[in-house]
Design a protein around this motif. Structure first.
Motif, PDB file in Angstrom:
ATOM      1  N   PHE A 211     -10.279  -1.324  -9.951  1.00 54.03           N
ATOM      2  CA  PHE A 211      -9.290  -1.788  -9.117  1.00 54.03           C
ATOM      3  C   PHE A 211      -8.021  -1.181  -9.195  1.00 54.03           C
ATOM      4  O   PHE A 211      -7.750  -0.713  -9.985  1.00 54.03           O
ATOM      5  N   TYR A 212      -7.212  -1.336  -8.124  1.00 57.14           N
ATOM      6  CA  TYR A 212      -5.824  -0.856  -7.884  1.00 57.14           C
ATOM      7  C   TYR A 212      -4.945  -1.634  -7.049  1.00 57.14           C
ATOM      8  O   TYR A 212      -5.460  -2.537  -6.276  1.00 57.14           O
ATOM      9  N   SER A 213      -3.731  -1.498  -7.044  1.00 58.00           N
ATOM     10  CA  SER A 213      -2.745  -1.968  -6.181  1.00 58.00           C
ATOM     11  C   SER A 213      -2.345  -1.141  -5.200  1.00 58.00           C
ATOM     12  O   SER A 213      -2.143   0.184  -5.486  1.00 58.00           O
ATOM     13  N   GLY A 214      -2.085  -1.571  -4.102  1.00 64.42           N
ATOM     14  CA  GLY A 214      -1.580  -0.717  -2.943  1.00 64.42           C
ATOM     15  C   GLY A 214      -0.338  -1.420  -2.175  1.00 64.42           C
ATOM     16  O   GLY A 214      -0.385  -2.675  -2.149  1.00 64.42           O
ATOM     17  N   ASN A 219       7.376  -6.659  -2.024  1.00 66.45           N
ATOM     18  CA  ASN A 219       7.117  -7.673  -0.894  1.00 66.45           C
ATOM     19  C   ASN A 219       5.775  -8.078  -0.782  1.00 66.45           C
ATOM     20  O   ASN A 219       4.764  -7.604  -1.569  1.00 66.45           O
ATOM     21  N   ASP A 220       5.518  -8.803   0.383  1.00 63.84           N
ATOM     22  CA  ASP A 220       4.058  -9.060   0.713  1.00 63.84           C
ATOM     23  C   ASP A 220       3.053  -8.199   1.040  1.00 63.84           C
ATOM     24  O   ASP A 220       1.929  -8.712   1.588  1.00 63.84           O
ATOM     25  N   THR A 221       3.212  -6.929   1.046  1.00 66.06           N
ATOM     26  CA  THR A 221       2.285  -5.891   1.770  1.00 66.06           C
ATOM     27  C   THR A 221       1.607  -5.612   0.444  1.00 66.06           C
ATOM     28  O   THR A 221       0.390  -4.993   0.593  1.00 66.06           O
ATOM     29  N   TYR A 222       1.838  -5.942  -0.859  1.00 69.85           N
ATOM     30  CA  TYR A 222       1.232  -5.561  -2.113  1.00 69.85           C
ATOM     31  C   TYR A 222      -0.051  -6.330  -2.084  1.00 69.85           C
ATOM     32  O   TYR A 222      -0.046  -7.548  -1.714  1.00 69.85           O
ATOM     33  N   THR A 251      -4.136 -15.960  -1.408  1.00 69.07           N
ATOM     34  CA  THR A 251      -3.531 -16.721  -2.313  1.00 69.07           C
ATOM     35  C   THR A 251      -2.346 -17.585  -2.193  1.00 69.07           C
ATOM     36  O   THR A 251      -1.986 -18.478  -2.777  1.00 69.07           O
ATOM     37  N   GLY A 252      -1.729 -17.328  -1.004  1.00 67.91           N
ATOM     38  CA  GLY A 252      -0.530 -18.092  -0.721  1.00 67.91           C
ATOM     39  C   GLY A 252       0.752 -17.436  -1.569  1.00 67.91           C
ATOM     40  O   GLY A 252       1.993 -18.179  -1.458  1.00 67.91           O
ATOM     41  N   LEU A 253       0.783 -16.741  -2.519  1.00 68.74           N
ATOM     42  CA  LEU A 253       1.586 -16.042  -3.350  1.00 68.74           C
ATOM     43  C   LEU A 253       2.198 -14.794  -2.771  1.00 68.74           C
ATOM     44  O   LEU A 253       1.558 -14.035  -2.065  1.00 68.74           O
ATOM     45  N   THR A 254       3.421 -14.427  -3.113  1.00 64.88           N
ATOM     46  CA  THR A 254       4.080 -13.157  -2.475  1.00 64.88           C
ATOM     47  C   THR A 254       3.735 -12.112  -3.437  1.00 64.88           C
ATOM     48  O   THR A 254       4.172 -12.116  -4.588  1.00 64.88           O
TER      49      THR A 254
END
Length: 309
Positions: A211-214, A219-222, A251-254
């Motif tokens: 798993f990774y984050s991009g 901001n909300d592109t994450y 999620t509705g989360l930023t």
């Protein structure tokens, strides 16, 4: 607005949770060395009620005013090894390791730069395979190829404090959602800078999932996606749709991201991550169910654990 509530009210970014004996220990970016110790550590008996134990890491000489990022902890032969990066702002981050006799610390830095030839390296994540071999996944900068930016590599650990020195590429950016910033000035040049960071590997159903984050953590592109391999060193393959499995839309989360995975009380997996509060002043701790399907892992919207009102 979202109906999900954070599991801890204060700033707690890049969360990692270790289960040791009958307790959970969470480590995160947030508490700075200026307050005496780096990395706040929380503890919980049930993943729901969390108590702060204060700072975990004794500050490193020369980085008393440094910025400490993304701790993860491995337990091996009775010792606890904390892997992390430190730099000044977003400059000069390098990987280090600290050791403690207890999961909560205090952790003592071992005065080792684990990848001394890298100008920028962050987000170290240890993984032990079934044969006992340890690996370290991390993110470093790449200035070649069509999508320049930060991406993921893995190296074997010769010992808990020394890498083999033969890093293999896990994943490079392949999609526009992974752009951190267009026309970003880096290394004396200007790039459309892509970011893959926060690797975390688990073995499920006979395969390895990284798993990774991009995107941009600010901001909300994450968001979070994954790659699959038959061996910890790869080769790694992305799912065909390339879409993130954890994002603001779900999620509705930023800016949900920088995840780890924890096995919960009933033996199921939970995905641990941070997201911004409504005022975008704090990144806070969340856990959602991670469900394994024939098509791959899926994040469910209903919380695994939730704070009581």
């Amino acid at each position: 607005m979202t109906s999900l509530n954070p599991l801890y009210p204060d700033y707690f970014a890049d969360p990692f949770i270790l289960k040791h004996q009958d307790r959970y220990y969470a480590f995160g970016t947030g508490r700075s060395a200026r307050e005496g110790m780096a990395f706040e550590v929380l503890t919980s008996p049930d993943l729901q009620k969390w108590e702060s134990l204060g700072g975990a890491l004794l500050p490193v000489a020369g980085f008393e005013e440094g910025d400490y990022w993304a701790p993860e902890v491995a337990h091996h032969n009775g010792k606890f090894y904390m892997y992390y990066s430190v730099g000044h702002g977003d400059k000069g981050h390098h990987l280090r390791v600290a050791v403690s006799d207890r999961p909560e610390g205090p952790y003592q830095d071992q005065d080792i730069r684990m990848v001394p030839n890298e100008p920028f390296a962050i987000d170290p994540s240890p993984f032990q395979d079934e044969d006992g071999q340890w690996y370290l996944y991390y993110a470093r900068d790449f200035l070649d190829g069509e999508r320049v930016g930060t991406a993921l590599v893995v190296d074997r650990l010769k010992s808990m404090t020394e890498l083999e020195g033969n890093p293999q590429v896990v994943l490079r950016a392949s999609q526009d959602w992974q752009i951190y910033q267009r026309d970003r000035e880096m290394y004396g040049r200007t790039f459309d800078w892509h970011t893959l960071e926060g690797p975390f590997v688990v073995r499920r159903n006979g395969k390895y999932y990284c798993f990774y984050s991009g995107g941009a953590w600010i901001n909300d592109t994450y968001g979070v996606n994954y790659a699959v391999a038959e061996h910890p060193l790869g080769p790694w393959v992305e799912p065909h749709n390339h879409a993130s499995i954890l994002n603001t839309h779900l999620t509705g989360l930023t800016g949900p991201g920088h995840n780890s995975v924890i096995v919960t009380h009933d033996g199921s997996d939970g995905i641990v991550f941070h997201a911004w509060d409504d005022d975008r002043t704090r990144r806070q701790l969340y856990i959602l169910p991670l469900v394994w399907t024939p098509e791959g892992p899926r994040v469910e919207r209903s919380p695994t654990v939730q704070v009581q009102s």
